[in-house]
Scaffold this motif. Structure first.
Motif, mmCIF file in Angstrom:
data_model
loop_
_atom_site.group_PDB
_atom_site.id
_atom_site.type_symbol
_atom_site.label_atom_id
_atom_site.label_comp_id
_atom_site.label_asym_id
_atom_site.label_seq_id
_atom_site.Cartn_x
_atom_site.Cartn_y
_atom_site.Cartn_z
ATOM 1 N N GLU A 152 0.762 -1.214 0.120
ATOM 2 C CA GLU A 152 -0.008 0.094 -0.107
ATOM 3 C C GLU A 152 0.768 1.306 0.081
ATOM 4 O OE1 GLU A 152 -2.652 -0.218 3.427
ATOM 5 O OE2 GLU A 152 -3.617 -2.135 2.609
ATOM 6 N N ASN A 153 2.072 1.187 0.765
ATOM 7 C CA ASN A 153 2.925 2.338 0.734
ATOM 8 C C ASN A 153 4.407 1.925 0.596
ATOM 9 O OD1 ASN A 153 4.029 4.597 1.097
ATOM 10 N ND2 ASN A 153 3.170 5.178 3.081
ATOM 11 N N LEU A 154 4.616 1.788 -0.734
ATOM 12 C CA LEU A 154 6.097 1.177 -1.107
ATOM 13 C C LEU A 154 7.174 2.270 -0.616
ATOM 14 C CD1 LEU A 154 5.406 -0.398 -4.609
ATOM 15 C CD2 LEU A 154 5.692 -1.490 -2.324
ATOM 16 N N ALA A 155 6.944 3.416 -0.496
ATOM 17 C CA ALA A 155 7.807 4.777 -0.277
ATOM 18 C C ALA A 155 8.200 4.890 1.202
ATOM 19 C CB ALA A 155 7.447 5.938 -0.730
ATOM 20 N N ASP A 156 7.667 4.008 2.327
ATOM 21 C CA ASP A 156 7.666 4.111 3.440
ATOM 22 C C ASP A 156 8.690 3.038 4.144
ATOM 23 O OD1 ASP A 156 7.714 4.452 6.362
ATOM 24 O OD2 ASP A 156 5.672 4.738 6.592
ATOM 25 N N PHE A 157 10.104 3.489 4.486
ATOM 26 C CA PHE A 157 11.081 2.371 4.737
ATOM 27 C C PHE A 157 10.764 1.806 5.936
ATOM 28 C CE2 PHE A 157 15.138 1.329 6.380
ATOM 29 C CZ PHE A 157 15.525 0.479 5.423
ATOM 30 N N GLU A 158 9.832 2.341 6.974
ATOM 31 C CA GLU A 158 9.379 1.636 8.219
ATOM 32 C C GLU A 158 8.566 0.392 7.839
ATOM 33 O OE1 GLU A 158 10.045 2.073 11.266
ATOM 34 O OE2 GLU A 158 11.071 4.009 11.397
ATOM 35 N N ASN A 159 7.995 0.196 6.434
ATOM 36 C CA ASN A 159 6.996 -0.845 6.114
ATOM 37 C C ASN A 159 8.126 -1.845 5.770
ATOM 38 O OD1 ASN A 159 4.867 0.463 6.635
ATOM 39 N ND2 ASN A 159 4.483 1.197 4.601
ATOM 40 N N VAL A 160 9.430 -1.454 5.106
ATOM 41 C CA VAL A 160 10.315 -2.462 4.819
ATOM 42 C C VAL A 160 11.047 -3.260 5.965
ATOM 43 C CG1 VAL A 160 12.638 -2.615 3.483
ATOM 44 C CG2 VAL A 160 10.925 -1.101 2.645
ATOM 45 N N ILE A 161 11.089 -2.460 6.848
ATOM 46 C CA ILE A 161 11.603 -2.906 8.281
ATOM 47 C C ILE A 161 10.541 -3.891 8.874
ATOM 48 C CG2 ILE A 161 12.388 -2.460 10.424
ATOM 49 C CD1 ILE A 161 13.247 0.362 9.245
ATOM 50 N N ALA A 162 9.380 -3.639 8.686
ATOM 51 C CA ALA A 162 8.276 -4.254 9.466
ATOM 52 C C ALA A 162 8.112 -5.660 8.674
ATOM 53 C CB ALA A 162 6.901 -3.476 9.472
ATOM 54 N N ALA A 163 8.102 -5.349 7.393
ATOM 55 C CA ALA A 163 8.333 -6.740 6.738
ATOM 56 C C ALA A 163 9.178 -7.708 6.968
ATOM 57 C CB ALA A 163 8.085 -6.520 5.075
ATOM 58 N N PHE A 164 10.333 -7.420 7.094
ATOM 59 C CA PHE A 164 11.480 -8.327 7.466
ATOM 60 C C PHE A 164 11.258 -8.977 8.808
ATOM 61 C CE2 PHE A 164 14.167 -6.142 4.055
ATOM 62 C CZ PHE A 164 14.387 -7.179 3.258
ATOM 63 N N PHE A 165 10.728 -7.803 9.801
ATOM 64 C CA PHE A 165 10.513 -8.306 11.235
ATOM 65 C C PHE A 165 9.318 -9.099 11.264
ATOM 66 C CE2 PHE A 165 8.920 -7.634 15.478
ATOM 67 C CZ PHE A 165 10.368 -7.452 16.235
ATOM 68 N N ASN A 166 8.416 -9.190 10.470
ATOM 69 C CA ASN A 166 7.357 -10.117 10.573
ATOM 70 C C ASN A 166 7.465 -11.439 9.346
ATOM 71 O OD1 ASN A 166 5.150 -9.246 12.420
ATOM 72 N ND2 ASN A 166 5.791 -7.465 10.908
ATOM 73 N N GLY A 167 8.912 -11.737 9.020
ATOM 74 C CA GLY A 167 9.144 -12.665 8.383
ATOM 75 C C GLY A 167 9.460 -12.849 6.735
ATOM 76 N N ALA A 168 9.508 -11.825 6.128
ATOM 77 C CA ALA A 168 9.379 -11.719 4.777
ATOM 78 C C ALA A 168 10.785 -11.836 4.528
ATOM 79 C CB ALA A 168 8.988 -10.175 3.940
ATOM 80 N N THR A 169 10.852 -12.471 3.346
ATOM 81 C CA THR A 169 12.471 -12.652 2.641
ATOM 82 C C THR A 169 12.851 -11.503 1.842
ATOM 83 O OG1 THR A 169 11.681 -13.960 0.722
ATOM 84 C CG2 THR A 169 11.940 -14.941 2.914
ATOM 85 N N LEU A 170 14.127 -11.398 1.542
ATOM 86 C CA LEU A 170 14.650 -10.538 0.907
ATOM 87 C C LEU A 170 14.205 -10.466 -0.642
ATOM 88 C CD1 LEU A 170 17.037 -8.394 0.570
ATOM 89 C CD2 LEU A 170 18.485 -10.267 -0.324
#
Length: 720
Positions: free
Chosen positions: A530-548
Motif C-alpha cells: 500500500e505504501n512502498l515509499a515508507d522504509f518503516e514498512n520495509v523494516i516491518a516486513a522483514f521483522f514479520n518474516g518476509a524474505t529478501l
C-alpha cells in the motif's frame, strides 16, 4: 601548554641556530642545475630524461629529486590534519585516539560458517564486521536451487534468520558492520535494522555502512536488475530514513574497485569514483535531500596497488577533491570529510609463487595507512586461487595488527605530510583526476559515459600498456614473468560441495518460511504494498518474516540497463595461462618443449646470458637443457642437434658473437632447418643481416617480447 618555560627557551635557541646562515657554512649549497650536471656526468652520456625521470601510467613524470621550492605553489600543504581540504586526514589526531578499523572480509556461503569466521576475526584483532554477500543477495534474490556455483561468491543472506545467524554474538551497538549491498541497499539495510530492533538495540548506535552503488555494479557487471530511476528512489528512501534514525550508518558505498581491477590508473579510479558520487548527490538532491544530509552517508571504497607512493598520493588527493566537490554543492566542513574504506588490490595478486602475495599486501596495506584510510581489508595471499582458510586469514589479519601494534603506525599524525615528493605527487594526482572528472561531466556524467563506453575504453588503454610492459618485462611480477620457480607445486584447491550447500540453504529457507506467522507476514507485506515509499514498512516486513526476494520483488520497478562492462581481471593472468598451457601439455603428452643452450666458451664467458635465457624460457615452464659450455662451434652444433630440442639459444658475449654466431648458426640450421634458433642478447645493428642469413630467427634480451615469443613457440609445438 605542556612545555615548560625552560623547554620553550631551549626550542627557541635551537630554532635560531638552525636558521643561522653560518650553521652549515662549511658545506656548499649546490643548486638543482649543479646537481643535474653531476648526475649527467655520472650517466656518461646517457640521456638524463630517459634514465632519471620515471613515467607512470597516470601520465606523470616522476622527478629524481624534489626541492623545498616546489612546495611554494601547492595550495593544500598549508592545511592541518582534520581541517579542510583534508589532504592530511579528517581527524586532527589521526590514528592516535582511534586507529583505522581492521575490517577483514568474511565470505563463507552458509550463515553458520560465516558467523564462526566473523567472530574469529573480531576475537583475534578485527574491529569491524566486513561481510561479503553473494551475487544473489546483491541482486535482492532469495537462494534457489538453480543458483550457479559462480553466483555463490559470498554469504547467502535471504532472511532475517540468516542475518541473525551470521551476526550471532556480535554487539551491533559497538561493532561497525561493512556490507556492499549491490545495486540497492534497501533490502539488507531493512533486514539489518529489523535484526537490531529484534535484539532491542538502540538504532542511533548502529555503525558502519550497508552501501549501494548501482553505477559501480553497472561498470563491473554491465547489467542492472532495476531501472536507475527506481534504484535512485530506493537510495533516497533509505538515506532519508537513516539520516534521522541511524546517523552513524552509511547507506551509499562508492567503489573504485571496478576501475582499478580493470587495469586503470590511480587518477582514473579517483575520477570515476568521484563522478559516481556526484551523480548520486544530484539524484538525491532532486529527491529532497540536502548536501549536508547526503555527503555523510557516502563511503568510498578504493583498491590499493603496489605503487607505494602513488597510492598514498591517490588517497590524499581523493580527500582533497571530495572536499572541493562537497563545498561546491554548498556542503559544510563536516560534510566535506571523505570516509575511505580500502582493500589491498585483487588485480596485483598471482596464482604462481603465491607467498609473494604476502609481500604485496604488506606494501599495499602500508601505503593505505600512510594515505589515511578509515578502515582496511588486507586480502588473503591465496585470494586468487581458493577460498581462504584459517592460516591465510590469520596472516592477512595479522598484517594489520603488526602495522598498528609493532610498527606503531598509529603515530605520528600524517607521516607523509611535508614530504616534498609526496606533496607534489598528491597535487598532480589531484589535478589529473580533476581533469578526467571534468571530461566525464562534459559527457553528461558517469552514466552517459559508461553507456558510451568511455571509461571502459580509457581503462582498456592503460591495461594494454601495462600488459605490453609486462610482456617485455619492463614491469616485473616476481615468480610470474620473472624469476619463476619451476619446481613449484600449485596450492591445493579444496573441492566445494555446492550441491550440499544448495540443499542446506533450501532446507533452511523452507524451515524459516514454515516457522513464520503467515498471517502477520502477509499483513506486513500488504502494508508495504500500500505504501512502498515508507522504509518503516520495509523494516516491518522483514521483522514479520518476509524474505529478501519477496521484499525486493515488491520494490523493483522499471526495466534494467545493460552496457559493455569494464573488463575485470588480474595483471598476471596472461602469463599464468602460458605456464598452465605448458603444464597441461606435459600432463597430457608426457613431453615438454625443450630449449637447448648452446653455451660457448668457459662458464664466465656464457653464464650471464645462459642464466638470462633460462629465466626467460622458464616463464613458459619450458625444460632448459643446460651445459658447462663448448670450446668449438662444431661441438656445440653437434650437441644441439643430438638433444633434438626444437629451440636452441646461443649464449656468449657480444665480443665473441661476430666470430662464433655465423658458423654455429649455419651448422645447426644445416642439421635441422626446423629448429627455432635464438641469440641471447641484442645484436649490433651491422650484424643483424649477417646473423639472419646464417640462420638466427630471433633475439632474446631485456626488452624482448617474452610473452609473444613463448606464445609463438607454444603454437608451433602444438601446446596451445
Amino acid at each position: 601548554n605542556c612545555m615548560s618555560e625552560q623547554n620553550k627557551e631551549n626550542a627557541q635557541n635551537f630554532a635560531e641556530v638552525m636558521i643561522d646562515e653560518n650553521f652549515f657554512a662549511e658545506f656548499p649549497h649546490p643548486t638543482y642545475e649543479e646537481w643535474v650536471k653531476v648526475a649527467e656526468k655520472a650517466l656518461k652520456g646517457a640521456p638524463f630524461e630517459k634514465m632519471m625521470v620515471t613515467k607512470t601510467y597516470e601520465g606523470i613524470d616522476l622527478q629524481p629529486i624534489y626541492l623545498m621550492d616546489s612546495m611554494e605553489k601547492l595550495k593544500h600543504v598549508d592545511s592541518l590534519p582534520g581541517f579542510p581540504g583534508y589532504a592530511r586526514g579528517t581527524n586532527p589526531l589521526g590514528y592516535v585516539t582511534e586507529p583505522w578499523h581492521i575490517a577483514q572480509e568474511s565470505d563463507q556461503i552458509l550463515p553458520q560458517e560465516l558467523n564462526e569466521v566473523v567472530l574469529s576475526q573480531l576475537e583475534r584483532g578485527g574491529s569491524s564486521a566486513n561481510i561479503v554477500v553473494d551475487q544473489l543477495t546483491r541482486r535482492g534474490q532469495d537462494f534457489s536451487k538453480e543458483a550457479a556455483p559462480e553466483e555463490l561468491d559470498g554469504a547467502s543472506i535471504s532472511s532475517l534468520q540468516d542475518l541473525s545467524t551470521a551476526l550471532s554474538g556480535v554487539d551491533l551497538e559497538k561493532t561497525p558492520v561493512h556490507i556492499f549491498a549491490g545495486e540497492s541497499s534497501l533490502g539488507l539495510t531493512g533486514m539489518y535494522v529489523a535484526l537490531a530492533k529484534s535484539q532491542g538495540k538502540v538504532l542511533q548506535e548502529l555503525k558502519g555502512c550497508i552501501g549501494a552503488d548501482p553505477l559501480g555494479v553497472l561498470a563491473k557487471e554491465g547489467k542492472l536488475q532495476s531501472s536507475l530511476e527506481q534504484l535512485f528512489d530506493q537510495m533516497a528512501e533509505v538515506t532519508a530514513w537513516a539520516k534521522d534514525n541511524t546517523p552513524e550508518l552509511q547507506t551509499i558505498l562508492v567503489q573504485g574497485h571496478p576501475y582499478h581491477d580493470g587495469g586503470g590508473s590511480a587518477i582514473q579510479e579517483v575520477a570515476f569514483a568521484l563522478a559516481t558520487a556526484i551523480r548520486y548527490i544530484n539524484e538525491l538532491q532532486n529527491r529532497g535531500l540536502t548536501i549536508d544530509e547526503i555527503a555523510p552517508k557516502i563511503r568510498f571504497s578504493f583498491s590499493v596497488g603496489t605503487n607505494f607512493f602513488m597510492e598514498i598520493a591517490k588517497l590524499r588527493a581523493a580527500r582533497v577533491l571530495w572536499s572541493q566537490v562537497v563545498h561546491a554543492f554548498g556542503g559544510n566542513t563536516e560534510a566535506q570529510k571523505m570516509v575511505i574504506h580500502a582493500r589491498t588490490s585483487a588485480y596485483t595478486k598471482t596464482v604462481y609463487d603465491p607467498y609473494v602475495n604476502m609481500l604485496r599486501t604488506t606494501t599495499e596495506s602500508f601505503s593505505s595507512v600512510i594515505g589515511g584510510i578509515d578502515s582496511l581489508h588486507v586480502s588473503c595471499f591465496d585470494e586468487a586461487i581458493r577460498p581462504s582458510d584459517e592460516f591465510s586469514r590469520r596472516i592477512a589479519r595479522n598484517t594489520q595488527i603488526v602495522l598498528q601494534e609493532e610498527c606503531n603506525l598509529t603515530q605520528p599524525v600524517d607521516p607523509a605530510g611535508g614530504s616534498w615528493y609526496i606533496e607534489n605527487l598528491t597535487a598532480i594526482v589531484g589535478e589529473k583526476s580533476w581533469a578526467i572528472l571534468q571530461e566525464i561531466e562534459g559527457q553528461g556524467g558517469i552514466e552517459e559515459a559508461l553507456i558510451k563506453s568511455i571509461p571502459q575504453e580509457e581503462i582498456a588503454k592503460v591495461a594494454k600498456e601495462r600488459f605490453q610492459n609486462l610482456s617485455k618485462r619492463k614491469d616485473v611480477i616476481v615468480g610470474t614473468n620473472m624469476y619463476p620457480n619451476v619446481l613449484e607445486e600449485l596450492l591445493e584447491v579444496p573441492e566445494v560441495d555446492y550441491q550440499q550447500i544448495a540443499a542446506t540453504r533450501i532446507r533452511d529457507l523452507e524451515q524459516y518460511r514454515a516457522d513464520v506467522d503467515s498471517v502477520e507476514c502477509q499483513v506486513a507485506m500488504d502494508k508495504l504494498q500500500e505504501n512502498l515509499a515508507d522504509f518503516e514498512n520495509v523494516i516491518a516486513a522483514f521483522f514479520n518474516g518476509a524474505t529478501l526476494g519477496e521484499v525486493t520483488a515488491l520494490k523493483a520497478r522499471g526495466e534494467g540497463l545493460e552496457i559493455e562492462p569494464v573488463k575485470i581481471g588480474r595483471i598476471s593472468e596472461g602469463f599464468e595461462k602460458l605456464r598452465m598451457a605448458t603444464e597441461n601439455y606435459k600432463k597430457e603428452t608426457g613431453k615438454n618443449v625443450q630449449v637447448f643452450l648452446a653455451n660457448m666458451g668457459n662458464i664466465p664467458q656464457h653464464k650471464a646470458r645462459a642464466d638470462f635465457s633460462t629465466a626467460f624460457f622458464e616463464v613458459g615452464a619450458f625444460e632448459i637443457l643446460k651445459n658447462e659450455g663448448f670450446q668449438t662451434v662444431e661441438e656445440a652444433a653437434q650437441a644441439a642437434l643430438e638433444s633434438e630440442a626444437p629451440v636452441v639459444v646461443i649464449c656468449s658475449t657480444d665480443k665473441t658473437y661476430p666470430e662464433l654466431v655465423p658458423p654455429l648458426a649455419k651448422l645447426i640450421k644445416a642439421g635441422n632447418p626446423a629448429i627455432k634458433l635464438f641469440l641471447a642478447g641484442r645484436p649490433a645493428p651491422e650484424m643483424k643481416d649477417v646473423y639472419a642469413e646464417a640462420g638466427v630467427d630471433d633475439y632474446i634480451h631485456v626488452t624482448a617480447d617474452c610473452y609473444g615469443i613463448i606464445t609463438a613457440i607454444q603454437k608451433e609445438r602444438g601446446v596451445i
